[in-house]
Design a protein around this motif. Structure first.
Motif, PDB file in Angstrom:
ATOM      1  N   GLU A  45     -13.739  12.162  35.857  1.00  0.00           N
ATOM      2  CA  GLU A  45     -12.758  13.188  36.200  1.00  0.00           C
ATOM      3  C   GLU A  45     -11.436  12.918  35.470  1.00  0.00           C
ATOM      4  N   LEU A  46     -11.081  11.628  35.385  1.00  0.00           N
ATOM      5  CA  LEU A  46      -9.865  11.264  34.650  1.00  0.00           C
ATOM      6  C   LEU A  46     -10.021  11.606  33.168  1.00  0.00           C
ATOM      7  N   VAL A  47     -11.209  11.310  32.619  1.00  0.00           N
ATOM      8  CA  VAL A  47     -11.445  11.623  31.204  1.00  0.00           C
ATOM      9  C   VAL A  47     -11.321  13.136  30.985  1.00  0.00           C
ATOM     10  N   ALA A  48     -11.848  13.914  31.916  1.00  0.00           N
ATOM     11  CA  ALA A  48     -11.768  15.380  31.786  1.00  0.00           C
ATOM     12  C   ALA A  48     -10.309  15.829  31.780  1.00  0.00           C
ATOM     13  N   GLU A  49      -9.539  15.224  32.675  1.00  0.00           N
ATOM     14  CA  GLU A  49      -8.111  15.559  32.774  1.00  0.00           C
ATOM     15  C   GLU A  49      -7.389  15.231  31.457  1.00  0.00           C
ATOM     16  N   LEU A  50      -7.707  14.058  30.892  1.00  0.00           N
ATOM     17  CA  LEU A  50      -7.038  13.623  29.662  1.00  0.00           C
ATOM     18  C   LEU A  50      -7.460  14.488  28.476  1.00  0.00           C
ATOM     19  N   CYS A  51      -8.747  14.853  28.454  1.00  0.00           N
ATOM     20  CA  CYS A  51      -9.231  15.700  27.346  1.00  0.00           C
ATOM     21  C   CYS A  51      -8.540  17.052  27.394  1.00  0.00           C
ATOM     22  N   GLU A  52      -8.409  17.555  28.590  1.00  0.00           N
ATOM     23  CA  GLU A  52      -7.733  18.839  28.779  1.00  0.00           C
ATOM     24  C   GLU A  52      -6.329  18.796  28.175  1.00  0.00           C
ATOM     25  N   ARG A  53      -5.665  17.651  28.370  1.00  0.00           N
ATOM     26  CA  ARG A  53      -4.290  17.508  27.909  1.00  0.00           C
ATOM     27  C   ARG A  53      -4.178  17.179  26.422  1.00  0.00           C
ATOM     28  N   PHE A  54      -5.093  16.354  25.940  1.00  0.00           N
ATOM     29  CA  PHE A  54      -4.878  15.763  24.622  1.00  0.00           C
ATOM     30  C   PHE A  54      -5.786  16.263  23.513  1.00  0.00           C
ATOM     31  N   VAL A  55      -6.960  16.793  23.845  1.00  0.00           N
ATOM     32  CA  VAL A  55      -7.893  17.134  22.770  1.00  0.00           C
ATOM     33  C   VAL A  55      -7.505  18.481  22.167  1.00  0.00           C
ATOM     34  N   GLY A  56      -7.412  18.480  20.833  1.00  0.00           N
ATOM     35  CA  GLY A  56      -7.096  19.728  20.131  1.00  0.00           C
ATOM     36  C   GLY A  56      -5.643  20.114  20.215  1.00  0.00           C
ATOM     37  N   SER A  57      -4.804  19.196  20.745  1.00  0.00           N
ATOM     38  CA  SER A  57      -3.378  19.530  20.764  1.00  0.00           C
ATOM     39  C   SER A  57      -2.587  18.265  20.486  1.00  0.00           C
ATOM     40  N   GLU A  58      -1.423  18.442  19.958  1.00  0.00           N
ATOM     41  CA  GLU A  58      -0.530  17.321  19.745  1.00  0.00           C
ATOM     42  C   GLU A  58      -0.014  16.877  21.106  1.00  0.00           C
ATOM     43  N   GLU A  59       0.224  15.565  21.235  1.00  0.00           N
ATOM     44  CA  GLU A  59       0.812  15.101  22.478  1.00  0.00           C
ATOM     45  C   GLU A  59       2.257  15.594  22.513  1.00  0.00           C
ATOM     46  N   GLN A 187      -8.886  -7.115  31.406  1.00  0.00           N
ATOM     47  CA  GLN A 187      -8.373  -5.762  31.638  1.00  0.00           C
ATOM     48  C   GLN A 187      -9.507  -4.740  31.572  1.00  0.00           C
ATOM     49  N   GLY A 188      -9.181  -3.520  31.953  1.00  0.00           N
ATOM     50  CA  GLY A 188     -10.182  -2.463  31.963  1.00  0.00           C
ATOM     51  C   GLY A 188     -10.317  -1.787  30.603  1.00  0.00           C
ATOM     52  N   THR A 189     -11.245  -0.864  30.533  1.00  0.00           N
ATOM     53  CA  THR A 189     -11.458  -0.133  29.281  1.00  0.00           C
ATOM     54  C   THR A 189     -11.452   1.367  29.560  1.00  0.00           C
ATOM     55  N   MET A 190     -11.329   2.115  28.489  1.00  0.00           N
ATOM     56  CA  MET A 190     -11.468   3.569  28.554  1.00  0.00           C
ATOM     57  C   MET A 190     -12.414   3.982  27.439  1.00  0.00           C
ATOM     58  N   PRO A 191     -13.218   5.024  27.680  1.00  0.00           N
ATOM     59  CA  PRO A 191     -14.101   5.487  26.605  1.00  0.00           C
ATOM     60  C   PRO A 191     -13.308   6.235  25.539  1.00  0.00           C
ATOM     61  N   ALA A 192     -13.813   6.178  24.311  1.00  0.00           N
ATOM     62  CA  ALA A 192     -13.219   6.985  23.235  1.00  0.00           C
ATOM     63  C   ALA A 192     -13.924   8.332  23.225  1.00  0.00           C
ATOM     64  N   VAL A 193     -13.177   9.379  22.895  1.00  0.00           N
ATOM     65  CA  VAL A 193     -13.796  10.714  22.811  1.00  0.00           C
ATOM     66  C   VAL A 193     -13.579  11.264  21.402  1.00  0.00           C
ATOM     67  N   ASP A 194     -14.422  12.208  21.009  1.00  0.00           N
ATOM     68  CA  ASP A 194     -14.200  12.782  19.686  1.00  0.00           C
ATOM     69  C   ASP A 194     -13.023  13.747  19.759  1.00  0.00           C
ATOM     70  N   ALA A 195     -12.289  13.785  18.621  1.00  0.00           N
ATOM     71  CA  ALA A 195     -10.981  14.432  18.644  1.00  0.00           C
ATOM     72  C   ALA A 195     -11.062  15.955  18.679  1.00  0.00           C
ATOM     73  N   THR A 196     -12.246  16.515  18.415  1.00  0.00           N
ATOM     74  CA  THR A 196     -12.303  17.978  18.412  1.00  0.00           C
ATOM     75  C   THR A 196     -12.877  18.556  19.705  1.00  0.00           C
ATOM     76  N   ALA A 197     -13.915  17.910  20.244  1.00  0.00           N
ATOM     77  CA  ALA A 197     -14.551  18.502  21.427  1.00  0.00           C
ATOM     78  C   ALA A 197     -14.373  17.661  22.691  1.00  0.00           C
ATOM     79  N   GLY A 198     -13.754  16.477  22.545  1.00  0.00           N
ATOM     80  CA  GLY A 198     -13.531  15.656  23.729  1.00  0.00           C
ATOM     81  C   GLY A 198     -14.799  15.073  24.326  1.00  0.00           C
TER      82      GLY A 198
END
Ligand code: UTP
Length: 476
Positions: A45-59, A187-198
């Motif tokens: 759910e966190l990954v979905a939230e982050l993709c929504e914010r960051f994928v396909g857009s500039e931070e 420490q913990g980890t986070m998965p990497a996502v592809d930059a176009t489709a998340g």
């Protein structure tokens, strides 16, 4: 117990990860269980939230109202020096009372340096070839002797380098420290996502591509690992945090501790003057009235170039990622879901595609998500920013060559030690490049210029590269 895979596949689809769902569905037997176990640990759910914010857009950043930092400047007057002296005494008292723990951030990947293995194993010292871990351990040992105190050392690793870091310490007999005084936490980890489709990337058909979740991961790691409890049980009140790649760091510098304590601060920082407006360091500033760090890429050029009447940069306070943090503050921040914001980093992430082929990208293709420790600053009720002289305290080893490299760190260390020797009345020869010859001083011999003066015999001379060690006094 292995997680049930079908509900996991449904969760992946619901969280906008159909590629991962398909990858899971395509596997059988052990590989399926391995991937499922890893996916079950991911906060989809966190990954979905982050993709929504960051994928396909500039931070994009809403900076808020920005003002230059309120900082305690380098001492200029006698009054300033007395103020520093009183802070030093307060800090030394805190150290002597056993209320300080050291925390080293060593979970990074060090990709820019391109060194195999943990960065702490990098042999930076020009004569002895000692590593960063070895050198920090020697400093810590010296501090423990100086203040007759336990000064426990907590080292944050990542799943990628934890085993090898522990092995390094074990093989080196903990560099002479009591093994019980060194604590590792992963420490913990986070998965990497592809930059176009998340879509979450796989580094192998049965393995998600993950990376450490940033140095902000420290806060959660301190709680999860039990380090906070251990600190509380041993009467630790203040954490001194530092990074693995700065050999000049003055670990647990008493003045810094003292200023932090006098201000009743929850989190404090060391700042050095930026050399040029465009220097790549985060800037400590006041944001909406609170201390915070603005990443260099987020500092508008107009502010970066703004100057005071005396010609100095208004936003001068470069953060060198050295902090004092109250244990109680970490407890407060980690008592529930941690609120540090995620940042995105665009990177080249090798991965397998839908047909199972390994792709080694030439251009950045993936997004990694990280939190930053300095984002905790605005959450502190009070904070001190203390100016330090860059040449005394900061020369990071980030890149293989050029700025912030082993070469620049070596020059800066040589210059620092040359100043110490010269203050003790010992001239230092220079090489053909006009720089002092290579110099090393074991921290157990001296931690500063005054101690070196006291340690040197009267007729001491330096005629060439010199490594001052405890037993030999002169080698090299
Ligand atoms: P850097 O920002 O320099 O990152 O870390 P890095 O991963 O070491 O190096 P590059 O960017 O791949 O070249 C600054 C400090 O924060 C620690 C590092 O170990 C270093 O001490 N760090 C960074 C962590 O402990 N965990 C992380 O997830 C990231």
């Amino acid at each position: 117990m292995a997680p049930a895979v079908d509900p996991l596949i449904d969760r992946c689809r619901a969280a906008g990860q159909p590629a991962l769902a398909d990858a899971l569905a395509a596997l059988q037997g052990d590989p399926r269980e391995r991937l499922a176990a890893q996916v079950a640990e991911i906060d989809l759910e966190l990954v979905a939230e982050l993709c929504e914010r960051f994928v396909g857009s500039e931070e994009s950043h809403q900076l808020g109202a920005v003002e230059p930092a309120d900082a305690i400047a380098l001492p200029e007057t006698e009054v300033d020096r007395q103020r520093d002296e009183i802070a030093r005494e307060r800090g030394e008292q805190h150290l002597g009372e056993g209320k300080v723990a050291l925390v080293l951030l060593a979970g990074g990947q060090g990709s820019r340096l391109g060194f195999e293995g943990p960065k702490g194993n990098f042999p930076f010292a020009p004569i002895t070839g000692r590593t960063l871990f070895d050198f920090f351990a020697a400093r810590i040992d010296a501090l423990r002797m100086r203040y007759d105190t336990a000064l426990p050392w907590f080292i944050m690793t990542s799943p990628v380098n934890d085993a090898i870091t522990r092995e390094t310490f074990a093989t080196a007999d903990y560099f002479g420290l009591d093994p019980d005084s060194v604590h590792f936490m992963v420490q913990g980890t986070m998965p990497a996502v592809d930059a176009t489709a998340g879509q979450i990337l796989l580094e192998a058909p049965d393995r998600v591509s993950v990376s450490p979740d940033g140095h902000g991961g420290l806060l959660g790691t301190l709680r999860r690992s039990g380090a906070l409890d251990l600190m509380a049980d041993s009467g630790i009140e203040t954490l001194f945090t530092f990074q693995v790649d700065n050999p000049l760091v003055r670990i647990a510098r008493p003045q810094f501790l003292g200023h932090h304590l006098f201000a009743g601060a929850e989190m404090s920082s060391i700042a050095v003057r930026k050399t040029v407006p465009e220097e790549n360091v985060g800037v400590i500033a006041k944001i909406d009235g609170r201390a915070g760090v603005i990443e260099y890429s987020d500092l508008p050029a107009a502010l970066a170039n703004q100057r005071e009447a005396d010609g100095r940069l208004s936003y001068w306070a470069g953060s060198i990622a050295i902090h004092c943090i109250e244990r109680g503050f970490v407890e407060r921040l980690t008592d529930g879901r941690l609120g540090l914001p995620f940042h995105r980093a665009l990177k080249k992430v090798p991965h397998v595609d839908a047909s199972g082929q390994l792709v080694d990208p030439v251009e950045p293709n993936g997004i990694k998500f990280e939190t930053f420790l300095f984002d905790a600053l605005p959450l502190a009720h009070a904070s001190v920013t203390l100016e330090a002289a860059r040449e005394e305290e900061f020369s990071p080893i980030k890149n293989a060559e050029g700025v912030d490299s082993p070469q620049t760190a070596r020059v800066h260390m040589n210059r620092l030690y040359a100043r110490w020797f010269e203050a003790a009345g010992v001239p230092i020869p220079v090489g053909a490049d006009g720089e002092p010859v290579d110099l090393e001083i074991d921290p157990r011999v001296a931690l500063n210029a005054d101690e070196l003066r006291d340690a040197l015999p009267d007729d001491f001379e330096v005629t060439g590269p010199t490594a001052l060690g405890l037993s030999t006094m002169v080698e090299g």
